[in-house]
Scaffold this motif. Structure first.
Motif, PDB file in Angstrom:
ATOM      1  N   ARG A 294       6.417   4.285   9.260  1.00  0.00           N
ATOM      2  CA  ARG A 294       7.795   3.793   9.275  1.00  0.00           C
ATOM      3  C   ARG A 294       7.897   2.704  10.333  1.00  0.00           C
ATOM      4  NH1 ARG A 294      13.106   5.125   8.036  1.00  0.00           N
ATOM      5  NH2 ARG A 294      12.548   7.039   6.951  1.00  0.00           N
ATOM      6  N   ALA A 295       8.442   1.557   9.917  1.00  0.00           N
ATOM      7  CA  ALA A 295       8.566   0.415  10.812  1.00  0.00           C
ATOM      8  C   ALA A 295       9.911   0.443  11.506  1.00  0.00           C
ATOM      9  CB  ALA A 295       8.398  -0.877  10.030  1.00  0.00           C
ATOM     10  N   ALA A 296       9.908   0.023  12.774  1.00  0.00           N
ATOM     11  CA  ALA A 296      11.159  -0.026  13.534  1.00  0.00           C
ATOM     12  C   ALA A 296      12.017  -1.207  13.101  1.00  0.00           C
ATOM     13  CB  ALA A 296      10.855  -0.115  15.025  1.00  0.00           C
ATOM     14  N   GLY A 297      11.396  -2.294  12.639  1.00  0.00           N
ATOM     15  CA  GLY A 297      12.145  -3.470  12.215  1.00  0.00           C
ATOM     16  C   GLY A 297      11.904  -3.780  10.758  1.00  0.00           C
ATOM     17  N   ALA A 298      12.494  -4.879  10.307  1.00  0.00           N
ATOM     18  CA  ALA A 298      12.321  -5.298   8.908  1.00  0.00           C
ATOM     19  C   ALA A 298      10.907  -5.823   8.699  1.00  0.00           C
ATOM     20  CB  ALA A 298      13.350  -6.373   8.563  1.00  0.00           C
ATOM     21  N   VAL A 299      10.309  -5.428   7.586  1.00  0.00           N
ATOM     22  CA  VAL A 299       8.919  -5.807   7.358  1.00  0.00           C
ATOM     23  C   VAL A 299       8.761  -7.315   7.168  1.00  0.00           C
ATOM     24  CG1 VAL A 299       8.256  -3.571   6.413  1.00  0.00           C
ATOM     25  CG2 VAL A 299       9.180  -5.334   4.877  1.00  0.00           C
ATOM     26  N   ASP A 300       9.835  -8.000   6.723  1.00  0.00           N
ATOM     27  CA  ASP A 300       9.748  -9.443   6.524  1.00  0.00           C
ATOM     28  C   ASP A 300      10.451 -10.206   7.634  1.00  0.00           C
ATOM     29  OD1 ASP A 300      12.310  -8.695   5.931  1.00  0.00           O
ATOM     30  OD2 ASP A 300      12.437  -9.835   4.049  1.00  0.00           O
ATOM     31  N   GLY A 301      10.737  -9.518   8.738  1.00  0.00           N
ATOM     32  CA  GLY A 301      11.406 -10.168   9.856  1.00  0.00           C
ATOM     33  C   GLY A 301      10.514 -11.167  10.560  1.00  0.00           C
ATOM     34  N   PRO A 302      11.100 -12.128  11.250  1.00  0.00           N
ATOM     35  CA  PRO A 302      10.293 -13.153  11.936  1.00  0.00           C
ATOM     36  C   PRO A 302       9.412 -12.577  13.031  1.00  0.00           C
ATOM     37  CG  PRO A 302      12.618 -13.299  12.552  1.00  0.00           C
ATOM     38  CD  PRO A 302      12.547 -12.343  11.418  1.00  0.00           C
ATOM     39  N   ASP A 303       9.814 -11.441  13.612  1.00  0.00           N
ATOM     40  CA  ASP A 303       9.025 -10.823  14.685  1.00  0.00           C
ATOM     41  C   ASP A 303       8.141  -9.694  14.174  1.00  0.00           C
ATOM     42  OD1 ASP A 303      10.250 -12.525  16.526  1.00  0.00           O
ATOM     43  OD2 ASP A 303      11.945 -11.153  16.789  1.00  0.00           O
ATOM     44  N   GLY A 304       8.011  -9.569  12.858  1.00  0.00           N
ATOM     45  CA  GLY A 304       7.179  -8.512  12.313  1.00  0.00           C
ATOM     46  C   GLY A 304       7.906  -7.187  12.253  1.00  0.00           C
ATOM     47  N   PRO A 305       7.203  -6.144  11.838  1.00  0.00           N
ATOM     48  CA  PRO A 305       7.853  -4.849  11.635  1.00  0.00           C
ATOM     49  C   PRO A 305       8.127  -4.074  12.920  1.00  0.00           C
ATOM     50  CG  PRO A 305       5.530  -4.697  11.136  1.00  0.00           C
ATOM     51  CD  PRO A 305       5.791  -6.135  11.438  1.00  0.00           C
ATOM     52  N   GLY A 306       7.632  -4.567  14.045  1.00  0.00           N
ATOM     53  CA  GLY A 306       7.848  -3.850  15.296  1.00  0.00           C
ATOM     54  C   GLY A 306       6.935  -2.653  15.437  1.00  0.00           C
ATOM     55  N   SER A 307       7.344  -1.664  16.224  1.00  0.00           N
ATOM     56  CA  SER A 307       6.519  -0.475  16.442  1.00  0.00           C
ATOM     57  C   SER A 307       6.440   0.345  15.158  1.00  0.00           C
ATOM     58  CB  SER A 307       7.085   0.373  17.570  1.00  0.00           C
ATOM     59  OG  SER A 307       8.386   0.823  17.241  1.00  0.00           O
ATOM     60  N   ILE A 308       5.316   1.035  15.001  1.00  0.00           N
ATOM     61  CA  ILE A 308       5.046   1.805  13.781  1.00  0.00           C
ATOM     62  C   ILE A 308       4.881   3.276  14.145  1.00  0.00           C
ATOM     63  CG2 ILE A 308       3.529   2.086  11.797  1.00  0.00           C
ATOM     64  CD1 ILE A 308       4.984  -0.579  11.835  1.00  0.00           C
ATOM     65  N   GLU A 309       5.570   4.133  13.397  1.00  0.00           N
ATOM     66  CA  GLU A 309       5.395   5.578  13.547  1.00  0.00           C
ATOM     67  C   GLU A 309       4.621   6.097  12.342  1.00  0.00           C
ATOM     68  OE1 GLU A 309       7.964   9.747  13.930  1.00  0.00           O
ATOM     69  OE2 GLU A 309       8.961   7.873  13.387  1.00  0.00           O
ATOM     70  N   ALA A 310       3.544   6.819  12.609  1.00  0.00           N
ATOM     71  CA  ALA A 310       2.712   7.325  11.519  1.00  0.00           C
ATOM     72  C   ALA A 310       3.483   8.325  10.683  1.00  0.00           C
ATOM     73  CB  ALA A 310       1.453   7.966  12.084  1.00  0.00           C
ATOM     74  N   ALA A 311       3.494   8.114   9.362  1.00  0.00           N
ATOM     75  CA  ALA A 311       4.153   9.036   8.449  1.00  0.00           C
ATOM     76  C   ALA A 311       3.143   9.837   7.635  1.00  0.00           C
ATOM     77  CB  ALA A 311       5.074   8.259   7.501  1.00  0.00           C
ATOM     78  N   ALA A 312       2.025   9.230   7.291  1.00  0.00           N
ATOM     79  CA  ALA A 312       1.011   9.943   6.517  1.00  0.00           C
ATOM     80  C   ALA A 312      -0.280   9.129   6.517  1.00  0.00           C
ATOM     81  CB  ALA A 312       1.487  10.199   5.089  1.00  0.00           C
ATOM     82  N   LEU A 313      -1.373   9.836   6.361  1.00  0.00           N
ATOM     83  CA  LEU A 313      -2.670   9.200   6.143  1.00  0.00           C
ATOM     84  C   LEU A 313      -3.018   9.343   4.669  1.00  0.00           C
ATOM     85  CD1 LEU A 313      -4.762  10.417   9.233  1.00  0.00           C
ATOM     86  CD2 LEU A 313      -3.646   8.199   8.898  1.00  0.00           C
ATOM     87  N   VAL A 314      -3.216   8.207   4.024  1.00  0.00           N
ATOM     88  CA  VAL A 314      -3.571   8.181   2.607  1.00  0.00           C
ATOM     89  C   VAL A 314      -5.092   8.067   2.533  1.00  0.00           C
ATOM     90  CG1 VAL A 314      -3.267   6.998   0.417  1.00  0.00           C
ATOM     91  CG2 VAL A 314      -1.386   7.039   2.088  1.00  0.00           C
ATOM     92  N   VAL A 315      -5.748   9.141   2.106  1.00  0.00           N
ATOM     93  CA  VAL A 315      -7.208   9.201   2.093  1.00  0.00           C
ATOM     94  C   VAL A 315      -7.700   8.906   0.678  1.00  0.00           C
ATOM     95  CG1 VAL A 315      -9.235  10.577   2.632  1.00  0.00           C
ATOM     96  CG2 VAL A 315      -7.106  10.944   3.915  1.00  0.00           C
ATOM     97  N   LEU A 316      -8.477   7.834   0.559  1.00  0.00           N
ATOM     98  CA  LEU A 316      -9.000   7.403  -0.737  1.00  0.00           C
ATOM     99  C   LEU A 316     -10.512   7.521  -0.748  1.00  0.00           C
ATOM    100  CD1 LEU A 316      -6.874   4.146  -1.098  1.00  0.00           C
ATOM    101  CD2 LEU A 316      -6.368   6.366  -2.119  1.00  0.00           C
ATOM    102  N   GLU A 317     -11.034   7.889  -1.892  1.00  0.00           N
ATOM    103  CA  GLU A 317     -12.486   7.974  -2.057  1.00  0.00           C
ATOM    104  C   GLU A 317     -12.994   6.739  -2.796  1.00  0.00           C
ATOM    105  OE1 GLU A 317     -13.690  12.687  -2.282  1.00  0.00           O
ATOM    106  OE2 GLU A 317     -13.172  11.620  -4.135  1.00  0.00           O
ATOM    107  N   GLN A 318     -14.057   6.178  -2.266  1.00  0.00           N
ATOM    108  CA  GLN A 318     -14.709   5.059  -2.940  1.00  0.00           C
ATOM    109  C   GLN A 318     -15.998   5.550  -3.592  1.00  0.00           C
ATOM    110  OE1 GLN A 318     -14.907   2.458   0.580  1.00  0.00           O
ATOM    111  NE2 GLN A 318     -13.660   1.002  -0.577  1.00  0.00           N
ATOM    112  N   ARG A 319     -16.211   5.153  -4.801  1.00  0.00           N
ATOM    113  CA  ARG A 319     -17.404   5.571  -5.514  1.00  0.00           C
ATOM    114  C   ARG A 319     -18.491   4.512  -5.332  1.00  0.00           C
ATOM    115  NH1 ARG A 319     -13.129   7.099  -8.956  1.00  0.00           N
ATOM    116  NH2 ARG A 319     -13.179   5.086 -10.021  1.00  0.00           N
ATOM    117  N   ILE A 320     -19.622   4.940  -4.804  1.00  0.00           N
ATOM    118  CA  ILE A 320     -20.742   4.023  -4.593  1.00  0.00           C
ATOM    119  C   ILE A 320     -21.376   3.703  -5.936  1.00  0.00           C
ATOM    120  CG2 ILE A 320     -23.014   3.746  -3.534  1.00  0.00           C
ATOM    121  CD1 ILE A 320     -22.088   5.495  -1.256  1.00  0.00           C
ATOM    122  N   ARG A 321     -21.639   2.433  -6.150  1.00  0.00           N
ATOM    123  CA  ARG A 321     -22.280   2.028  -7.401  1.00  0.00           C
ATOM    124  C   ARG A 321     -23.673   2.639  -7.484  1.00  0.00           C
ATOM    125  NH1 ARG A 321     -20.101  -2.249 -10.280  1.00  0.00           N
ATOM    126  NH2 ARG A 321     -18.351  -3.314  -9.288  1.00  0.00           N
TER     127      ARG A 321
END
Length: 793
Positions: A414-441
């Motif tokens: 969750r961003a403290a500011g607007a994601v498209d704001g001129p100063d960026g999203p500001g501080s970030i609070e972790a909401a979740a870790l999205v764990v993805l698996e990559q398949r090796i060729r």
């Protein structure tokens, strides 16, 4: 104009008026050009003139050398036509397909089907194929480096112009085609990229240099031999002309240039059968010289597709699944990560509209979406945990532990500011870790083993977390995978940067600019670099590498700048590509040794005979026979042989180092034999010539053996076939008359064999001495330097 695009009637009207992008693209030379370039050459003119002269003064068998023109020219035309057709087919498969709005629908078309005023949609990775003006833009960033050389992406807004040849880095938009056909720069780019050409290369420069030297030597030698043969007392004019032609014909290495072109063309055809599109022929030679392969991870070593393995909620954010569902529904052009999320959290019909959007870019390494209502209300970012979170954040620590297992981990925060704001999203609070698996060729492991066996260093260069990249490399048993480096910690000093790049195998968090700098650093250490990739972030490095290799399913921009495109998306094809390059360059060098040995002894014979003022010892048919059995026919087989040796610089020096002494020995032996047997009163003029031919053949066969090493069974068979064929011509009565060979004088034949044996010993000694002299102290391999670096550390 409405944003639903042109109607079918309007498209047909513009096509009829010639306002379309249907510009003929020359994917190869025309059949007429191929025939003309193979027939009307300087060498064919020289050989053809001499052949016509011999047909006039006879007998016809003395003009047999003219058949070389017919055979070589025919082979050249057939092979180039085959290569032309293969390239045309593959170019159609590999071309980009822009998405166009017509009659309110979005359809894919090929570039030549675009018409003036077409509305074309843009997304990340899309190539802009005609010049145009933007009518809609959403956080659109365009890389114009192919046009301006500036690598920084340019933010584009409605009303601005975007040029063909640039490509989209981030965001999306719609443009209206304002310049199509020959007016658009894209037409010039497409024609230049797909043309079947033999551009400059070290190999071709070397061959041209050799031919210039030969030309300089031919002129005085030709003048000398003509004068000497025409002024010999009691020598009939017909015989004098025959001797002159016999002296001049072998000076011209008529097959060398053609064989070089053929080797490139055959290489392209062979690679085409493996679904490999070669856009520039010199890439075949460049592959033979590669000693470092830099490869991306995602899409190259691993499959593009991923799946969501786990969602770890942080800080009590139970709405994480709802947010991911909303983000997946709000992304009109999802990448592989978002596709995996959408598969696990499919958006329904009531997807909330995004109020704020910041598209993903490889420079930021995150994307953002803001919602004003529903359970997903707020501004959210999805990206790299080590970029968005402090080092001490528990979520980042957990992400790195998961990454060490070879998993791809994204942070939903969750961003403290607007994601498209001129100063960026500001501080970030972790909401979740999205764990993805990559398949090796499955083919990645064997491909890496091949490169290691060929002393080609592999470097995995990825924008992902270094620990995660290292885990994938370790699963593939890549040497040095246990010491991955975060590219953000690379030293700023150029020398230290180059040392780190050379001594490390695995890099993570590499920016597009750093990939380019890594290629430059390896170049500064004398390496020949191949770069593989499939994304927009690989384009800069693909451009700067000696050989750029793109995946067929990758972005249109990466395919456009690469010299080679793997249309089957298989990394396992790359070893075959490298092997083909080595086969081509190594075999051309071998065959060049044979051709130039003949040229050297021919020039020497012309000069010596001209100075001494004696009849030329050979008839044209004699040198045709010796040249065919020891050069022409063996060269055909040697050019098709496997050859895994990496090409080295110094082509001209190495070829001349063998050809000059071998040619001098062959010439001295044949002239010496001729002078020796002329002192035998019992021997006739025909027997004198036969002895000289026999001595020349014996020495030439040994040169063939030296060039063909290491000797395999089939090479021994080629040599044995040449010897057997010569014996048949020497001993069968009717062939004796045809070739004018008379070995029935025991003394002359014995002298010829003895001198030939001495010549063979001299060639062997010279080859061994030159071989030792040509060995320079080898530069330590990247692997040994990496081990030294690790030991020092």
């Amino acid at each position: 104009m409405a944003l639903d695009g042109l109607t079918a009637a309007e498209v047909a009207e513009r096509v009829a008026a010639g306002r379309s992008n249907d510009v003929p693209v020359v994917a190869a030379r025309s059949i007429r050009d191929i025939v003309r370039s193979n027939v009307f050459t300087r060498f064919n003119a020289v050989i053809g003139t001499l052949a016509v002269l011999m047909l006039v003064i006879g007998p016809p068998q003395d003009a047999l050398f003219g058949l070389v023109i017919v055979v070589n020219t025919g082979i050249g035309i057939v092979q180039e036509v085959r290569a032309k057709r293969t390239l045309e087919r593959l170019a159609i498969v590999g071309e980009s397909r822009p998405r166009v709005r017509r009659d309110g629908q979005v359809v894919e078309v090929v570039p030549r089907e675009l018409v003036l005023d077409d509305l074309v949609e843009l997304g990340a990775g899309d190539e802009i194929v005609v010049d145009d003006g933007l009518v809609a833009a959403d956080a659109l960033e365009v890389d114009e480096s192919l046009l301006t050389g500036e690598s920084d992406a340019v933010h584009k807004v409605v009303g601005e112009q975007v040029l063909s040849g640039s490509f989209v880095v981030a965001g999306r938009g719609v443009y209206r085609a304002t310049r199509v056909g020959r007016e658009a720069y894209a037409a010039q780019l497409a024609e230049e990229a797909s043309r079947f050409t033999l551009t400059a290369s070290e190999l071709r420069r070397g061959v041209d240099a050799i031919l210039r030297i030969i030309t300089y030597l031919m002129v005085p030698a030709a003048v000398l031999i003509v004068i000497s043969q025409l002024t010999i007392d009691d020598e009939p004019t017909r015989d004098a002309l025959r001797g002159t032609v016999a002296a001049l014909v072998p000076m011209v290495p008529e097959g060398l240039v053609l064989l070089t072109s053929l080797a490139f063309a055959v290489g392209v055809v062979r690679l085409g059968r493996r679904q490999c599109l070669v856009q520039e022929l010199p890439a075949i030679e460049g592959l033979a010289r590669v000693d470092v392969v830099c490869t991306d991870k995602t899409g190259t070593l691993t499959e593009n597709g991923m799946r969501l393995a786990e969602l770890r909620v942080c800080n009590g954010h139970d709405e994480a699944d709802a947010v991911l569902t909303a983000m997946a529904g709000a992304d009109p052009r999802p990448n592989a990560s978002m596709l995996a999320i959408a598969e696990a959290y499919p958006p329904g019909a009531d997807v909330p509209a995004a109020a704020r959007v910041m598209p993903f870019s490889s420079a930021r390494k995150w994307s953002g979406v803001g919602f004003d209502s529903t359970a997903a209300a707020g501004d959210w970012v999805l990206g790299a945990p080590d970029v968005l979170l402090d080092a001490a954040d528990p979520a980042r620590v957990a992400a790195e532990e998961l990454g060490a297992q070879g998993l791809r981990v994204l942070l939903l925060g969750r961003a403290a500011g607007a994601v498209d704001g001129p100063d960026g999203p500001g501080s970030i609070e972790a909401a979740a870790l999205v764990v993805l698996e990559q398949r090796i060729r499955p083919e990645a492991g064997p491909a890496l083993r091949y490169f290691e066996s060929q002393d080609v260093a592999l470097k995995v260069v990825s924008g992902d977390n270094a620990v995660s990249v290292g885990a994938v490399a370790a699963a593939l048993e890549l040497d040095g995978a246990d010491h991955p480096m975060d590219a953000r910690r690379l030293p700023a000093d150029p020398e230290a940067f180059a040392e780190a790049v050379e001594s490390t195998s695995v890099f993570g968090r590499v920016t597009p600019t750093q990939k380019r700098e890594m290629v430059g650093a390896l170049h500064s250490r004398g390496h020949t670099v191949a770069m593989t990739g499939d994304g927009v972030n690989d384009v800069l490095a693909l451009k700067d590498a000696d050989i750029g290799v793109a995946m067929g399913s990758g972005s249109a921009a990466s395919r456009a700048v690469a010299q080679i495109v793997l249309l089957d998306n298989s990394f396992a094809t790359l070893p075959h590509v490298v092997a083909e390059g080595r086969r081509v360059i190594g075999n051309i060098e071998r065959v060049a040794n044979l051709f130039l040995t003949k040229t050297v002894y021919s020039v020497l014979l012309a000069i010596v005979i001209g100075v001494m003022g004696i009849p030329f010892p050979f008839l044209p048919r004699h040198l045709t026979l010796v040249g065919s059995l020891t050069i022409g026919i063996p060269a055909f087989f040697l050019a098709l042989a496997p050859n895994a040796e990496r090409a080295r610089p110094g082509f001209v020096r190495r070829v001349l180092r063998l050809a000059i002494p071998a040619g001098i020995i062959a010439g001295v032996c044949s002239v010496g034999t001729y002078l020796m047997v002329r002192e035998m009163d019992s021997a006739t003029d025909e027997q004198h010539s036969t002895a000289a031919v026999l001595a020349l053949f014996v020495v030439s066969v040994w040169v063939l053996i030296v060039v063909a090493r290491p000797l395999a069974w089939w090479k021994l068979l080629v040599v044995a076939g040449a010897c057997l064929s010569f014996l048949v011509c020497l001993l069968v009565p009717w062939l004796q008359g045809f070739w004018a060979l008379y070995p029935d004088h025991a003394g002359a034949t014995t002298a010829a064999l003895a001198v030939g044996a001495v010549g063979c010993v001299a060639v062997e000694v010279s080859a061994r001495v030159q071989g030792r002299a040509g060995r320079s102290p080898s530069r330590p391999s990247i692997r040994s330097r990496r081990e030294d670096h690790a030991g020092t550390a």
